[in-house]
Design an enzyme around this catalytic site. Structure first.
Site, PDB file in Angstrom:
ATOM      1  N   LYS A   1       6.830  -1.254  -0.933  1.00 31.23           N
ATOM      2  CA  LYS A   1       8.138  -1.774  -1.346  1.00 31.23           C
ATOM      3  C   LYS A   1       9.089  -0.689  -1.869  1.00 31.23           C
ATOM      4  O   LYS A   1      10.248  -0.629  -1.484  1.00 31.23           O
ATOM      5  CB  LYS A   1       7.917  -2.813  -2.445  1.00 31.23           C
ATOM      6  CG  LYS A   1       9.154  -3.516  -2.874  1.00 31.23           C
ATOM      7  CD  LYS A   1       9.301  -4.748  -2.064  1.00 31.23           C
ATOM      8  CE  LYS A   1      10.675  -5.345  -2.174  1.00 31.23           C
ATOM      9  NZ  LYS A   1      10.781  -6.522  -1.338  1.00 31.23           N
TER      10      LYS A   1
ATOM     11  N   CYS B   1     -16.594   5.694  -5.564  1.00 33.08           N
ATOM     12  CA  CYS B   1     -17.439   4.594  -6.048  1.00 33.08           C
ATOM     13  C   CYS B   1     -18.416   4.127  -4.958  1.00 33.08           C
ATOM     14  O   CYS B   1     -19.363   4.835  -4.653  1.00 33.08           O
ATOM     15  CB  CYS B   1     -16.536   3.468  -6.567  1.00 33.08           C
ATOM     16  SG  CYS B   1     -17.411   2.249  -7.529  1.00 33.08           S
ATOM     17  N   TYR B   2     -18.169   2.967  -4.344  1.00 32.48           N
ATOM     18  CA  TYR B   2     -19.057   2.508  -3.256  1.00 32.48           C
ATOM     19  C   TYR B   2     -19.152   3.591  -2.183  1.00 32.48           C
ATOM     20  O   TYR B   2     -20.212   3.821  -1.599  1.00 32.48           O
ATOM     21  CB  TYR B   2     -18.468   1.226  -2.657  1.00 32.48           C
ATOM     22  CG  TYR B   2     -19.301   0.597  -1.562  1.00 32.48           C
ATOM     23  CD1 TYR B   2     -20.298  -0.332  -1.865  1.00 32.48           C
ATOM     24  CD2 TYR B   2     -19.088   0.921  -0.212  1.00 32.48           C
ATOM     25  CE1 TYR B   2     -21.061  -0.915  -0.858  1.00 32.48           C
ATOM     26  CE2 TYR B   2     -19.849   0.345   0.785  1.00 32.48           C
ATOM     27  CZ  TYR B   2     -20.834  -0.577   0.459  1.00 32.48           C
ATOM     28  OH  TYR B   2     -21.586  -1.144   1.453  1.00 32.48           O
TER      29      TYR B   2
ATOM     30  N   HIS C   1     -12.703   5.995 -10.374  1.00 31.95           N
ATOM     31  CA  HIS C   1     -11.553   5.753  -9.483  1.00 31.95           C
ATOM     32  C   HIS C   1     -10.400   6.708  -9.808  1.00 31.95           C
ATOM     33  O   HIS C   1      -9.633   6.452 -10.737  1.00 31.95           O
ATOM     34  CB  HIS C   1     -11.093   4.300  -9.616  1.00 31.95           C
ATOM     35  CG  HIS C   1     -12.044   3.337  -8.995  1.00 31.95           C
ATOM     36  ND1 HIS C   1     -11.935   2.903  -7.693  1.00 31.95           N
ATOM     37  CD2 HIS C   1     -13.162   2.757  -9.487  1.00 31.95           C
ATOM     38  CE1 HIS C   1     -12.936   2.091  -7.409  1.00 31.95           C
ATOM     39  NE2 HIS C   1     -13.693   1.981  -8.478  1.00 31.95           N
TER      40      HIS C   1
ATOM     41  N   GLU D   1      -7.742   7.002  -8.247  1.00 32.51           N
ATOM     42  CA  GLU D   1      -6.457   6.421  -7.825  1.00 32.51           C
ATOM     43  C   GLU D   1      -5.785   5.581  -8.901  1.00 32.51           C
ATOM     44  O   GLU D   1      -4.615   5.242  -8.785  1.00 32.51           O
ATOM     45  CB  GLU D   1      -6.653   5.601  -6.539  1.00 32.51           C
ATOM     46  CG  GLU D   1      -7.468   4.303  -6.672  1.00 32.51           C
ATOM     47  CD  GLU D   1      -8.983   4.509  -6.557  1.00 32.51           C
ATOM     48  OE1 GLU D   1      -9.458   5.603  -6.904  1.00 32.51           O
ATOM     49  OE2 GLU D   1      -9.679   3.570  -6.158  1.00 32.51           O
TER      50      GLU D   1
ATOM     51  N   SER E   1      16.215 -12.814   5.328  1.00 30.88           N
ATOM     52  CA  SER E   1      15.876 -13.777   4.277  1.00 30.88           C
ATOM     53  C   SER E   1      16.784 -13.608   3.068  1.00 30.88           C
ATOM     54  O   SER E   1      16.758 -14.412   2.154  1.00 30.88           O
ATOM     55  CB  SER E   1      14.433 -13.543   3.841  1.00 30.88           C
ATOM     56  OG  SER E   1      14.349 -12.298   3.169  1.00 30.88           O
ATOM     57  N   GLY E   2      17.565 -12.535   3.069  1.00 29.53           N
ATOM     58  CA  GLY E   2      18.375 -12.256   1.880  1.00 29.53           C
ATOM     59  C   GLY E   2      17.686 -11.229   1.011  1.00 29.53           C
ATOM     60  O   GLY E   2      18.233 -10.751   0.032  1.00 29.53           O
ATOM     61  N   GLY E   3      16.468 -10.888   1.349  1.00 32.14           N
ATOM     62  CA  GLY E   3      15.734  -9.888   0.580  1.00 32.14           C
ATOM     63  C   GLY E   3      15.988  -8.486   1.113  1.00 32.14           C
ATOM     64  O   GLY E   3      16.597  -8.305   2.172  1.00 32.14           O
ATOM     65  N   VAL E   4      15.521  -7.515   0.360  1.00 35.56           N
ATOM     66  CA  VAL E   4      15.755  -6.114   0.717  1.00 35.56           C
ATOM     67  C   VAL E   4      15.028  -5.743   2.019  1.00 35.56           C
ATOM     68  O   VAL E   4      15.581  -5.072   2.889  1.00 35.56           O
ATOM     69  CB  VAL E   4      15.274  -5.186  -0.430  1.00 35.56           C
ATOM     70  CG1 VAL E   4      15.438  -3.727  -0.067  1.00 35.56           C
ATOM     71  CG2 VAL E   4      16.035  -5.492  -1.693  1.00 35.56           C
ATOM     72  N   ASP E   5      13.793  -6.225   2.168  1.00 29.96           N
ATOM     73  CA  ASP E   5      12.982  -5.801   3.317  1.00 29.96           C
ATOM     74  C   ASP E   5      13.635  -6.171   4.644  1.00 29.96           C
ATOM     75  O   ASP E   5      13.748  -5.339   5.549  1.00 29.96           O
ATOM     76  CB  ASP E   5      11.588  -6.441   3.271  1.00 29.96           C
ATOM     77  CG  ASP E   5      10.925  -6.241   1.935  1.00 29.96           C
ATOM     78  OD1 ASP E   5      11.351  -5.329   1.211  1.00 29.96           O
ATOM     79  OD2 ASP E   5      10.003  -7.002   1.613  1.00 29.96           O
ATOM     80  N   SER E   6      14.042  -7.423   4.774  1.00 23.73           N
ATOM     81  CA  SER E   6      14.612  -7.824   6.068  1.00 23.73           C
ATOM     82  C   SER E   6      15.976  -7.159   6.272  1.00 23.73           C
ATOM     83  O   SER E   6      16.354  -6.842   7.403  1.00 23.73           O
ATOM     84  CB  SER E   6      14.705  -9.343   6.187  1.00 23.73           C
ATOM     85  OG  SER E   6      15.485  -9.886   5.167  1.00 23.73           O
TER      86      SER E   6
ATOM     87  N   GLY F   1     -15.826  -0.651  -3.227  1.00 26.95           N
ATOM     88  CA  GLY F   1     -16.061  -1.965  -2.621  1.00 26.95           C
ATOM     89  C   GLY F   1     -16.921  -2.811  -3.545  1.00 26.95           C
ATOM     90  O   GLY F   1     -17.615  -2.289  -4.412  1.00 26.95           O
TER      91      GLY F   1
HETATM   92  P1  XMP Z   1       2.330 -12.245  -5.452  1.00 29.66           P
HETATM   93  O1  XMP Z   1       2.810 -13.601  -5.805  1.00 29.66           O
HETATM   94  O2  XMP Z   1       1.361 -12.234  -4.303  1.00 29.66           O
HETATM   95  O3  XMP Z   1       3.616 -11.476  -4.913  1.00 29.66           O
HETATM   96  O4  XMP Z   1       1.830 -11.467  -6.635  1.00 29.66           O
HETATM   97  C1  XMP Z   1       3.733 -10.101  -4.737  1.00 29.66           C
HETATM   98  C2  XMP Z   1       5.138  -9.827  -4.238  1.00 29.66           C
HETATM   99  O5  XMP Z   1       5.298 -10.376  -2.922  1.00 29.66           O
HETATM  100  C3  XMP Z   1       6.351 -11.314  -2.902  1.00 29.66           C
HETATM  101  N1  XMP Z   1       5.940 -12.402  -2.001  1.00 29.66           N
HETATM  102  C4  XMP Z   1       6.331 -12.505  -0.725  1.00 29.66           C
HETATM  103  N2  XMP Z   1       7.161 -11.753   0.012  1.00 29.66           N
HETATM  104  N3  XMP Z   1       6.820 -13.187   1.867  1.00 29.66           N
HETATM  105  C5  XMP Z   1       7.410 -12.110   1.300  1.00 29.66           C
HETATM  106  O6  XMP Z   1       8.185 -11.438   1.989  1.00 29.66           O
HETATM  107  C6  XMP Z   1       5.982 -14.000   1.194  1.00 29.66           C
HETATM  108  O7  XMP Z   1       5.456 -14.960   1.726  1.00 29.66           O
HETATM  109  C7  XMP Z   1       5.726 -13.630  -0.183  1.00 29.66           C
HETATM  110  N4  XMP Z   1       4.948 -14.184  -1.148  1.00 29.66           N
HETATM  111  C8  XMP Z   1       5.105 -13.397  -2.267  1.00 29.66           C
HETATM  112  C9  XMP Z   1       6.502 -11.763  -4.335  1.00 29.66           C
HETATM  113  O8  XMP Z   1       7.804 -12.265  -4.577  1.00 29.66           O
HETATM  114  C10 XMP Z   1       6.209 -10.488  -5.083  1.00 29.66           C
HETATM  115  O9  XMP Z   1       7.321  -9.620  -5.099  1.00 29.66           O
END
Ligand code: XMP
Length: 516
Positions: free
Chosen positions: A372, A82-83, A172, A174, A226-231, A55
């Site tokens: 991720k 650490c902390y 650290h 980790e 959203s078109g992304g993998v997560d959703s 921390g």
């Molecule tokens: P940053 O810009 O914070 O991004 O270094 C780290 C990872 O997160 C993605 N990212 C988002 N993903 N909603 C999401 O689902 C968001 O609002 C958002 N903002 C950033 C970014 O593309 C990268 O992979």
């Protein structure tokens, strides 16, 4: 209930890495802010060990983060990093003081005594590289503790109280720069906490499917894509659990990548039997963002509008109770982590930070415990084709946070075209899977150029490509110069509105991956 190691967060920038390392060992781990720890949390049967993170504060500061002493009487092994080590030392009567030689970065460790914590860590008898980051150090260890290893500037680099099963490391383990760091964590988790290797994506899938079924009951779920993998993984997972009671909604914000909508539609039609509704809401988003330059405001507005659109759609359907989102663990930690008043919001991720306080729909976030790369492994378990599963991450607010400053339709169009060219060229070069994320950014400034015999005064496009394991830290991808030159030419020749292309070499930290 799965065996877990609880990581108590005192505000270190690398707390998430501790969780990751433990999971890599096949053991589930969870992060909890220091001020949310209760006796009930600690006494849960499945908690086999506790790790105190590092921390930024000094344990001698008046309002520095503390933990109530009941934790030391719980008979659960504790490792302080650490902390964390300093907090343990202070609790048991040790003395902590500012170090004359503050240590940041690599340093060498020498072991003095054997300990189950360093069992099998090679080369500890000789110089052994570890990564330090501390201003304070332990001046005197408490009674009952002994020294296991030291560095030149830090006598108490590893300490232990074997009887109480309490350990502390000043460095650290980790971070990758600490040699044998993973082995030290493995020793703690497997040899000291006696955790079994139970955490796997197969088991996670089975458990989470049961959980979704139980939670949702006979209700319906709406899922934002959203078109992304997560959703997408979220949708496929929920579909597996509750079948047709899942309705997916793809809101076209107007900030999507080229052909995003068509890609999603064909993926869902070809591979999965999932109901999909496409809502074209681009005009709403453009109107709402008019005049907005501030990145945080833009993110918040987009998040808010998303939810409004979902709620409006859901109101017209019967029995919809849940809104599913592909929120990941790092987003969750980022939104709950706080250390006293020093809590800083770097970015409000739109699926967490943008949500209104009061919502009609309840949230269903089945990936909220995953990182991720774990989501991609789950995607594979769910038979999502690689062509989709391996796509680069795409943020919820989309191109709106890659067109810096104020948004306008024309510039979004320019950015979309440039991005498409860059990604196609990366794929053609066979580099796509080597890169965590690549994209273009459009700067809100014009520069002078010359094309043919004419003067141009157009926008700058920045190419960004990074390697990363989980998006928490990142390095710029080192393309060959002639490839970057080809990309610059291709973009300038084919995208009216851009007359200059730059490459971004910033790593994270100090930069972030996205520009806003
Ligand atoms: P940053 O810009 O914070 O991004 O270094 C780290 C990872 O997160 C993605 N990212 C988002 N993903 N909603 C999401 O689902 C968001 O609002 C958002 N903002 C950033 C970014 O593309 C990268 O992979």
């Amino acid at each position: 209930m799965k065996e877990s190691v609880l990581i108590i967060d005192f505000g270190s920038q690398v707390t998430k890495l501790i969780a990751r390392r433990i999971r890599e060992l096949g053991v589930f781990s969870k992060i909890i802010p220091y001020d949310k720890v209760s006796k009930k949390t600690i006494n849960q049967k499945n908690i086999k060990g506790v790790i105190f993170s590092g921390g930024p504060k000094s344990v001698n500061e008046r309002n520095s983060p503390r933990i109530l002493p009941f934790i030391y009487d719980s008979n659960i092994p504790i490792l302080g990093i650490c902390y964390g080590l300093q907090l343990i030392s202070k609790n048991f009567g040790g003395i902590i003081s500012p170090s004359d030689d503050r240590e940041f970065g690599k340093t060498n460790l020498f072991s003095k005594k054997n300990s189950p914590l360093i069992d099998g860590v090679v080369d500890l008898k000789k110089k052994h590289q570890v990564w330090m980051s501390h201003a304070d150090k332990v001046e005197r260890i408490p009674n009952g503790f002994e020294t296991i290893a030291s560095t030149e500037n830090c006598q108490y680099a590893i300490i232990q109280n074997l009887k109480k099963q309490i350990f502390g490391v000043q460095f650290h383990p980790e971070v990758v720069h600490t040699k044998g760091g993973k082995k030290i964590l493995e020793n703690f988790v497997k040899k000291i906490c006696l955790c079994k290797k139970e955490w796997s994506m197969k088991n996670f899938k089975i458990e989470i499917l049961k959980e979704i079924k139980k939670k949702v009951g006979k209700n319906k779920v709406i899922c934002g894509l959203s078109g992304g993998v997560d959703s997408t993984v979220t949708a496929v997972l929920i579909n597996k659990a509750i079948g047709k009671r899942l309705i997916c909604v793809f809101v076209d914000t107007g900030f999507m990548r080229k052909n995003e909508r068509e890609l999603i539609e064909s993926l869902f039609k070809k591979n999965f039997d999932i109901k999909l509704k496409v809502i074209n809401a681009s005009q709403i988003f453009f109107n709402k963002l008019k005049g907005q330059k501030d990145p945080e405001k833009k993110r918040k507005i987009i998040g808010r509008e998303f939810i409004k659109i979902f709620e409006r759609f859901a109101l017209n359907q019967i029995d919809i109770k849940y809104l599913a989102q592909g929120t990941l663990y790092p987003d969750v930690i980022e939104s709950i982590s706080k250390v006293g008043k020093s809590f800083v919001t770097i970015k409000s991720h739109h699926n967490v930070g943008g949500l209104p306080k009061k919502m009609k729909l309840k949230l269903l976030e089945p990936l909220k415990e995953l990182f991720k790369d774990e989501v991609r492994i789950l995607g594979k378990e769910l038979n999502i084709p690689d062509s989709f599963n391996k796509r680069h991450p795409f943020p919820g607010p989309g191109l709106a946070i890659r067109l810096l400053g104020e948004i306008d339709k024309k510039s979004i169009g320019i950015l979309r075209e440039a991005d498409d060219i860059f990604i196609k060229m990366i794929k053609k070069e066979g580099l796509y899977d080597k890169i965590w994320q690549a994209f273009c950014v459009l700067l809100p400034v014009n520069t002078v150029g010359v094309m043919g015999d004419n003067r141009t005064y157009e926008k700058i496009c920045v190419l960004r490509a990074v390697t990363s394991i989980d998006g928490m830290t990142a390095e710029s991808y080192k393309f060959k110069t002639n490839f970057l030159e080809k990309c610059a030419n291709e973009i300038i020749n084919n995208v009216p509105g851009i007359n200059r292309v730059c490459y971004d070499y910033t790593s994270k930290p100090p930069g972030t991956i996205e520009f806003e």
